[in-house]
Motif scaffolding. Structure first.
Motif, PDB file in Angstrom:
ATOM      1  N   ARG A 143       2.185  83.455  17.257  1.00 36.39           N
ATOM      2  CA  ARG A 143       2.629  83.713  18.716  1.00 36.39           C
ATOM      3  C   ARG A 143       2.858  85.137  18.864  1.00 36.39           C
TER       4      ARG A 143
ATOM      5  N   THR B  99     -12.339  70.487  23.062  1.00 39.69           N
ATOM      6  CA  THR B  99     -10.829  70.272  23.110  1.00 39.69           C
ATOM      7  C   THR B  99     -10.518  68.986  22.090  1.00 39.69           C
TER       8      THR B  99
ATOM      9  N   ASP C 126      -1.503  75.436  21.252  1.00 35.59           N
ATOM     10  CA  ASP C 126      -0.275  74.975  21.578  1.00 35.59           C
ATOM     11  C   ASP C 126       0.527  75.374  20.427  1.00 35.59           C
TER      12      ASP C 126
ATOM     13  N   ASP D  27       3.846  74.843  20.391  1.00 33.91           N
ATOM     14  CA  ASP D  27       4.753  73.632  19.755  1.00 33.91           C
ATOM     15  C   ASP D  27       4.134  72.436  19.319  1.00 33.91           C
ATOM     16  N   ALA D  28       2.836  72.385  19.312  1.00 33.32           N
ATOM     17  CA  ALA D  28       2.194  71.323  18.768  1.00 33.32           C
ATOM     18  C   ALA D  28       2.352  70.961  17.476  1.00 33.32           C
TER      19      ALA D  28
ATOM     20  N   ARG E  60       1.706  78.198  25.425  1.00 30.16           N
ATOM     21  CA  ARG E  60       2.016  77.117  25.755  1.00 30.16           C
ATOM     22  C   ARG E  60       1.194  76.059  26.013  1.00 30.16           C
ATOM     23  N   ALA E  61       1.634  74.659  25.995  1.00 28.45           N
ATOM     24  CA  ALA E  61       0.669  73.682  26.496  1.00 28.45           C
ATOM     25  C   ALA E  61       0.065  73.964  28.042  1.00 28.45           C
TER      26      ALA E  61
ATOM     27  N   ASP F 147      -0.682  76.277  29.567  1.00 29.10           N
ATOM     28  CA  ASP F 147      -1.881  77.537  29.539  1.00 29.10           C
ATOM     29  C   ASP F 147      -3.176  76.784  28.848  1.00 29.10           C
ATOM     30  N   LEU F 148      -3.255  75.680  28.455  1.00 30.22           N
ATOM     31  CA  LEU F 148      -4.393  75.432  27.889  1.00 30.22           C
ATOM     32  C   LEU F 148      -5.367  74.772  28.976  1.00 30.22           C
TER      33      LEU F 148
ATOM     34  N   GLN G 295      -5.107  68.881  28.304  1.00 35.32           N
ATOM     35  CA  GLN G 295      -4.113  68.345  27.634  1.00 35.32           C
ATOM     36  C   GLN G 295      -4.340  67.857  26.382  1.00 35.32           C
TER      37      GLN G 295
ATOM     38  N   PRO H 262      -3.895  69.687  21.957  1.00 38.77           N
ATOM     39  CA  PRO H 262      -3.318  70.629  21.120  1.00 38.77           C
ATOM     40  C   PRO H 262      -4.081  71.855  20.968  1.00 38.77           C
TER      41      PRO H 262
END
Length: 372
Positions: free
Chosen positions: A124, A287, A307, A309-310, A354-355, A357-358, A361, A363
């Motif tokens: 990150r 994905t 992600d 945070d995943a 961040r989620a 921005d992918l 939905q 990881p």
């Protein structure tokens, strides 16, 4: 000034190659003031104790455990090291080496013990450091300002940084006639400004090279175009802060720089999503985490976005098959983390986002070099 040492892609790749029993990854916030160091050292001691406890439960060989403990103790006791800190500290230690990075991002405390290092939070920082330098450049002055989240901007002392254009070229005014080729008027002025800009660029190289920190230019024409023509730093932002920087304080420059930093990150995300749409039409965008794991194992990933945070507990076997588990242990190192590690080892581009921005939905999302 923050004392940062952001790792290069080559360094991250070296860390990704490590696979051995007893790999300890520690992340902790350190604060930017010398007074914060004492608390940070206490947190590192606690992290050491937590890691050692996990390693004992895992029955790590006693000699290797001793080397890991000794390396962490040496870092904790290094008075000079703790004088200079950034916002977070990342420490990677096994029985052979200890590597640490002082990072501009504020990362959450985390201790991870496995047979490989946890690199996801570190990536990150490489993707979006949230800090920048602003080069305030005019004919009459040059200064470098450091921009850091939640901290007042400040001018950085740069050895050999030219103070102004005229004195750098040895003239009372850059409008004077030049001794060589008898240049004068606007042509001679541009030649001297280019010499001045080149001198500024050379002075900044030792500080900027390898840092990965964005450089934002605050200037006016013609210096804007002239500096860009001689700039050697790849991290120079495409948009400048407009107006005479002599009229702007360090904090005003910081406020003007924030939207440009946001634009840089947004453009990275947009570029990935645009490429994802193109690659999807060619059957080279995926994905599904199981598909991404197999692609990473085969060295097929060109770019992966994930992600930050995943958390997906589990393992990935040598063929790329995923096994999901309920708990995080020393034996399971996290599926997303391992996928990213394998992608890095194969020279894939990495984007920690961040989620939201992918493109889906999930990881992670990946662009493939070839179809599988």
């Amino acid at each position: 000034m923050l004392h940062v040492d952001i790792p290069s892609v080559a360094t991250i790749r070296q860390l990704a190659e490590v696979q051995a029993p007893g790999c300890v990854s520690i992340y902790l916030p350190t604060g930017t003031l010398p007074s914060d160091a004492a608390q940070a050292r206490i947190e590192l001691k606690n992290a050491r104790d937590e890691a050692v406890g996990i390693l004992r439960e895992a029955e790590l060989e006693r000699g290797r455990l001793g080397l890991i403990t000794e390396a962490l103790d040496d870092l904790i006791d290094d008075e000079n090291f703790w004088i200079y800190q950034a916002r977070s500290l990342a420490v990677f230690v096994d029985g052979d080496h200890l590597t640490s990075f002082r990072l501009p991002n504020e990362l959450s405390s985390r201790v991870d013990v496995s047979d490989r290092f946890l690199l996801k939070p570190l990536l990150r920082t490489v993707t979006f450091a949230q800090t920048a330098f602003v080069l305030a450049l005019s004919q009459n002055a040059a200064r470098l300002v450091e921009i850091v989240p939640d901290t007042a901007a400040e001018t950085v002392t740069v050895p050999d940084l030219p103070t102004d254009a005229a004195s750098y070229v040895g003239k009372s005014s850059i409008k004077d006639r030049a001794p060589v080729r008898r240049l004068q008027g606007s042509e001679g002025q541009k030649v001297r400004l280019r010499q001045y800009a080149r001198g500024v660029d050379q002075a900044l190289r030792p500080l900027l090279t390898g840092s990965g920190i964005p450089l934002i230019l605050a200037t006016t024409q013609p210096l804007d175009g002239i500096y860009r023509s001689v700039n050697s730093y790849q991290g120079l932002a495409p948009r400048s802060i407009e107006g005479n920087p002599e009229d702007l304080s360090d904090q005003q420059l910081a406020e003007a720089a924030r939207p440009i930093l946001d634009e840089i990150y947004a453009q990275q995300v947009q570029d990935f999503n645009d490429r994802f749409a193109t690659f999807a039409s060619q059957g080279r965008a995926i994905t599904d985490l199981s598909d991404i794991a197999r692609a990473a194992t085969a060295g097929a990933i060109d770019v992966i976005a994930f992600d930050i945070d995943a958390v997906v507990n589990g393992t990935v076997d040598e063929q790329g098959a995923i096994a999901i588990e309920d708990a995080d242990t020393a034996e399971n190192y996290g599926v997303v983390d391992e996928i990213v590690r394998r992608a890095v080892r194969a020279d894939a581009g990495v984007l920690a986002v961040r989620a939201a921005d992918l493109p889906a939905q999930t990881p992670a999302a990946a662009l493939l070099r070839f179809t599988l």
